[in-house]
Design an enzyme around this catalytic site. Structure first.
Site, mmCIF file in Angstrom:
data_model
loop_
_atom_site.group_PDB
_atom_site.id
_atom_site.type_symbol
_atom_site.label_atom_id
_atom_site.label_comp_id
_atom_site.label_asym_id
_atom_site.label_seq_id
_atom_site.Cartn_x
_atom_site.Cartn_y
_atom_site.Cartn_z
ATOM 1 C CG ASP A 150 -2.171 0.670 1.086
ATOM 2 O OD1 ASP A 150 -2.272 1.524 -0.189
ATOM 3 O OD2 ASP A 150 -2.754 1.108 2.054
ATOM 4 C CG ASN A 180 -7.551 -2.600 -5.386
ATOM 5 O OD1 ASN A 180 -6.514 -3.394 -5.222
ATOM 6 N ND2 ASN A 180 -8.007 -1.746 -4.555
ATOM 7 C CD GLU A 188 4.231 -13.014 16.003
ATOM 8 O OE1 GLU A 188 4.024 -11.858 16.160
ATOM 9 O OE2 GLU A 188 3.925 -13.868 16.742
HETATM 10 C C1 IPE Z 1 -1.363 0.135 -3.539
HETATM 11 O O1 IPE Z 1 -1.135 1.402 -3.550
HETATM 12 C C2 IPE Z 1 -1.594 -0.347 -4.732
HETATM 13 C C3 IPE Z 1 -2.998 -1.069 -5.365
HETATM 14 C C4 IPE Z 1 -3.923 -1.316 -4.340
HETATM 15 C C5 IPE Z 1 -2.910 -1.879 -6.646
HETATM 16 P P1 IPE Z 1 -2.514 2.580 -3.391
HETATM 17 O O2 IPE Z 1 -2.917 2.945 -4.859
HETATM 18 O O3 IPE Z 1 -3.652 2.061 -2.498
HETATM 19 O O4 IPE Z 1 -2.116 3.786 -2.840
HETATM 20 P P2 IPE Z 1 -2.552 4.670 -1.796
HETATM 21 O O5 IPE Z 1 -3.123 4.289 -0.663
HETATM 22 O O6 IPE Z 1 -3.472 5.707 -2.645
HETATM 23 O O7 IPE Z 1 -1.419 5.699 -1.311
HETATM 24 MG MG MG Z 2 -4.099 2.236 -0.580
#
Ligand code: IPE
Ligand code: MG
Length: 234
Positions: free
Chosen positions: A2, A50, A189
């Protein structure tokens, strides 16, 4: 993995630049795991949720995924890495599904490390899927409901081919699991870091592994019991 978007935003770059740089972290961390002898690495690359992102961002992530599969193929094969997936991969476009299926097939005999991509993945969906399959077995009269135990459920999960989940790392400062390996994380963990995924590299991985090494894993037992068990194993 993330924090790609925030990494880009901080630099005034479009979000996909963050995803691009995130792919570099994937390469670095995979190499380090292979070198350090990590048996299995699962990367949460794209969640079932997503798909709700803007169409253009989903498209750029799919394009990146295709490029990753084509570009990393040789190194994955050379390093004897078996590529697998967990998730509803039937939802992926052919542009991704084709090179993905090819690499899964060609790397199936590799043994030195498991690299598992969580694609269109959700932990609740994974458990729901297992429950549905069990219900069908019961409905067909093939299964006695009383024989359903945790082990049988575990064997029906998408991740059944993976070893137990020892360490779960979440980047970017968020303190939640976001539907990742909910069943498998029961005794994992957890390691949370504020580092954004594109900044996460070998040093960060080593820090997480080091923290893991210093945790006492009791699995419900007392500290004293664990000491006795550890001495018996010495
Ligand atoms: C993670 O980065 C990548 C995917 C979910 C594919 P993000 O796109 O969620 O990045 P932030 O959370 O907006 O910073
Ligand atoms: Mg994200």
């Amino acid at each position: 993995m993330d924090g790609n978007g925030r990494w880009a935003l901080k630099r005034g770059l479009p979000r996909f630049e963050g995803h691009n740089r995130g792919a570099d972290s994937v390469r670095e961390v995979t190499r380090a795991c292979r070198r350090l002898g990590v048996r299995a690495l699962t990367l949460y690359a794209f969640s079932e949720q997503n798909w709700n992102r803007p169409v253009a961002e989903v498209a750029s992530l799919m394009a990146l995924l295709r490029r990753y599969l084509l570009e990393e193929r040789a190194e994955i094969m050379e390093n004897d890495i078996r590529l697998t997936t967990i998730g509803r991969t039937s939802r992926l476009p052919d542009s991704v599904a084709d090179p993905l299926q090819e690499l899964i097939r060609d790397s199936a005999g590799n043994r030195s490390m498991d690299l598992c991509l969580a694609l269109s993945y959700g932990g609740q969906e994974e458990i729901g899927d297992a429950v549905r399959r069990l219900m069908h077995q019961v409905a067909r009269g093939e299964l006695d409901p009383d024989s359903v135990d945790e082990e049988r459920i575990g064997r029906l999960l998408w991740s059944a081919h993976l070893p137990p989940l020892d360490l779960l790392i979440r980047t970017s400062g968020e303190l939640r699991l976001s539907n990742f390996m909910l069943w498998q994380a029961a005794y994992s963990e957890l390691f949370f870091t504020k580092t954004l995924w594109p900044d996460f590299g070998e040093d960060d991985l080593k820090e997480a592994l080091d923290a893991f090494r210093h945790r006492e894993r009791r699995f419900g037992r007392t500290d004293e019991q664990v000491e006795v068990l550890l001495q018996a194993n010495d």
